[in-house]
Design a protein around this motif. Structure first.
Motif, mmCIF file in Angstrom:
data_model
loop_
_atom_site.group_PDB
_atom_site.id
_atom_site.type_symbol
_atom_site.label_atom_id
_atom_site.label_comp_id
_atom_site.label_asym_id
_atom_site.label_seq_id
_atom_site.Cartn_x
_atom_site.Cartn_y
_atom_site.Cartn_z
ATOM 1 N N TYR A 154 7.304 34.333 46.457
ATOM 2 C CA TYR A 154 5.953 34.629 46.296
ATOM 3 C C TYR A 154 5.519 34.436 44.766
ATOM 4 O O TYR A 154 4.474 33.830 44.566
ATOM 5 C CB TYR A 154 5.797 36.681 46.419
ATOM 6 C CG TYR A 154 4.276 36.722 46.042
ATOM 7 C CD1 TYR A 154 3.359 36.789 47.063
ATOM 8 C CD2 TYR A 154 3.911 37.566 44.706
ATOM 9 C CE1 TYR A 154 1.937 37.364 46.900
ATOM 10 C CE2 TYR A 154 2.583 37.784 44.472
ATOM 11 C CZ TYR A 154 1.877 37.773 45.754
ATOM 12 O OH TYR A 154 0.443 38.347 45.428
ATOM 13 N N GLN A 155 6.275 34.818 43.707
ATOM 14 C CA GLN A 155 6.009 34.418 42.311
ATOM 15 C C GLN A 155 5.743 33.026 42.052
ATOM 16 O O GLN A 155 5.010 32.626 41.276
ATOM 17 C CB GLN A 155 7.030 35.019 41.350
ATOM 18 C CG GLN A 155 7.309 36.510 41.349
ATOM 19 C CD GLN A 155 5.939 36.979 40.612
ATOM 20 O OE1 GLN A 155 4.799 37.127 41.052
ATOM 21 N NE2 GLN A 155 6.298 37.640 39.742
ATOM 22 N N ASN A 156 6.488 32.274 42.888
ATOM 23 C CA ASN A 156 6.334 30.823 42.691
ATOM 24 C C ASN A 156 5.295 29.904 43.468
ATOM 25 O O ASN A 156 4.980 28.857 43.420
ATOM 26 C CB ASN A 156 7.708 29.895 42.998
ATOM 27 C CG ASN A 156 8.561 30.388 41.944
ATOM 28 O OD1 ASN A 156 8.515 30.578 40.800
ATOM 29 N ND2 ASN A 156 9.824 30.376 42.534
ATOM 30 N N ALA A 157 4.647 30.874 44.287
ATOM 31 C CA ALA A 157 3.673 30.189 45.414
ATOM 32 C C ALA A 157 2.159 30.237 44.565
ATOM 33 O O ALA A 157 1.951 30.750 43.448
ATOM 34 C CB ALA A 157 3.229 31.252 46.551
ATOM 35 N N SER A 158 1.592 29.404 45.281
ATOM 36 C CA SER A 158 0.139 28.889 44.395
ATOM 37 C C SER A 158 -0.681 30.211 44.858
ATOM 38 O O SER A 158 -0.326 31.009 45.731
ATOM 39 C CB SER A 158 -0.347 27.606 45.171
ATOM 40 O OG SER A 158 -0.664 27.805 46.534
ATOM 41 N N PHE A 159 -1.995 30.151 44.653
ATOM 42 C CA PHE A 159 -2.919 31.243 44.741
ATOM 43 C C PHE A 159 -2.951 31.402 46.432
ATOM 44 O O PHE A 159 -2.952 32.507 47.033
ATOM 45 C CB PHE A 159 -4.337 30.745 44.253
ATOM 46 C CG PHE A 159 -5.350 31.896 44.954
ATOM 47 C CD1 PHE A 159 -5.386 33.085 44.672
ATOM 48 C CD2 PHE A 159 -6.148 31.069 46.161
ATOM 49 C CE1 PHE A 159 -6.327 34.076 45.179
ATOM 50 C CE2 PHE A 159 -7.224 32.321 46.594
ATOM 51 C CZ PHE A 159 -7.353 33.564 46.079
ATOM 52 N N TRP A 160 -3.233 30.048 46.940
ATOM 53 C CA TRP A 160 -3.275 30.135 48.759
ATOM 54 C C TRP A 160 -2.037 30.601 49.280
ATOM 55 O O TRP A 160 -2.019 31.252 50.409
ATOM 56 C CB TRP A 160 -4.004 28.946 49.099
ATOM 57 C CG TRP A 160 -5.274 28.612 48.671
ATOM 58 C CD1 TRP A 160 -5.440 27.654 47.765
ATOM 59 C CD2 TRP A 160 -6.419 29.244 49.139
ATOM 60 N NE1 TRP A 160 -6.912 27.749 47.426
ATOM 61 C CE2 TRP A 160 -7.375 28.629 48.443
ATOM 62 C CE3 TRP A 160 -6.709 30.356 49.933
ATOM 63 C CZ2 TRP A 160 -8.930 29.058 48.341
ATOM 64 C CZ3 TRP A 160 -7.987 30.558 50.149
ATOM 65 C CH2 TRP A 160 -9.067 30.010 49.457
ATOM 66 N N GLY A 161 -0.896 30.054 48.795
ATOM 67 C CA GLY A 161 0.388 30.621 49.143
ATOM 68 C C GLY A 161 0.555 32.154 48.868
ATOM 69 O O GLY A 161 1.031 32.706 50.092
ATOM 70 N N LEU A 214 -1.280 37.962 53.760
ATOM 71 C CA LEU A 214 -1.584 38.247 54.903
ATOM 72 C C LEU A 214 -0.646 38.310 56.200
ATOM 73 O O LEU A 214 -0.666 39.224 56.948
ATOM 74 C CB LEU A 214 -2.709 37.229 55.205
ATOM 75 C CG LEU A 214 -4.041 37.269 54.546
ATOM 76 C CD1 LEU A 214 -4.694 35.958 54.937
ATOM 77 C CD2 LEU A 214 -4.773 38.254 54.779
ATOM 78 N N ARG A 215 0.586 37.485 55.828
ATOM 79 C CA ARG A 215 1.607 37.641 56.892
ATOM 80 C C ARG A 215 2.223 39.040 56.884
ATOM 81 O O ARG A 215 2.733 39.528 57.750
ATOM 82 C CB ARG A 215 2.524 36.447 56.714
ATOM 83 C CG ARG A 215 2.173 35.052 57.300
ATOM 84 C CD ARG A 215 3.093 34.037 56.997
ATOM 85 N NE ARG A 215 4.318 34.647 57.532
ATOM 86 C CZ ARG A 215 5.482 33.949 56.981
ATOM 87 N NH1 ARG A 215 5.465 32.751 56.308
ATOM 88 N NH2 ARG A 215 6.855 34.278 57.131
ATOM 89 N N LYS A 216 2.458 39.315 55.674
ATOM 90 C CA LYS A 216 3.171 40.650 55.384
ATOM 91 C C LYS A 216 2.216 41.843 56.046
ATOM 92 O O LYS A 216 2.652 42.635 56.472
ATOM 93 C CB LYS A 216 3.403 40.777 53.855
ATOM 94 C CG LYS A 216 4.403 42.035 53.728
ATOM 95 C CD LYS A 216 4.507 42.253 52.144
ATOM 96 C CE LYS A 216 5.603 43.377 52.022
ATOM 97 N NZ LYS A 216 6.022 43.532 50.628
#
Length: 117
Positions: free
Chosen positions: A98-105, A111-113
């Motif tokens: 999560y920390q390494n993901a982009s804004f959209w990621g 949303l998945r969670k």
């Protein structure tokens, strides 16, 4: 691993047993930490004590308190760093992702969670 509600004279809550089971922590290590801690601190909650002991690269923490009959109640226990394959390892990896993901990621992960997939 077999876990017991009454072990070495202490009462182990379902919460403590669930946490040990999920974290791959043996009841023996948790008991040894409680009985022979390297450090004992006042717990965050009133009346609790935090017992800490090192086992090689691992640090085990046990939270306990006495009830009105002076019986010891083990409330929770954990191990740091988490044991490979434990619940905490999965949470740690998900947090890094999560920390390494982009804004959209991050939005997609959130949303998945939320919807449980």
């Amino acid at each position: 691993m077999q876990y017991q509600q009454h072990y070495h004279g202490a009462i182990w809550t379902n919460h403590a047993i669930d946490r040990m089971r999920g974290r791959g922590l043996s009841q023996e290590w948790a008991y040894e930490t409680f009985a022979h801690a390297d450090t004992t601190l006042k717990g965050k909650e009133s009346g609790t004590l935090e017992y800490v002991k090192r086992y090689n690269q691992y640090q085990v923490t046990v939270i306990a308190k006495q009830n009105e009959r002076r019986e010891w109640i083990i409330i929770s226990a954990w191990i740091d760093p988490p044991m490979p394959g434990s619940i905490d390892t999965g949470k740690k990896e998900a947090y890094k992702k999560y920390q390494n993901a982009s804004f959209w990621g991050k939005l997609f992960i959130t949303l998945r969670k939320q919807i449980g997939i």
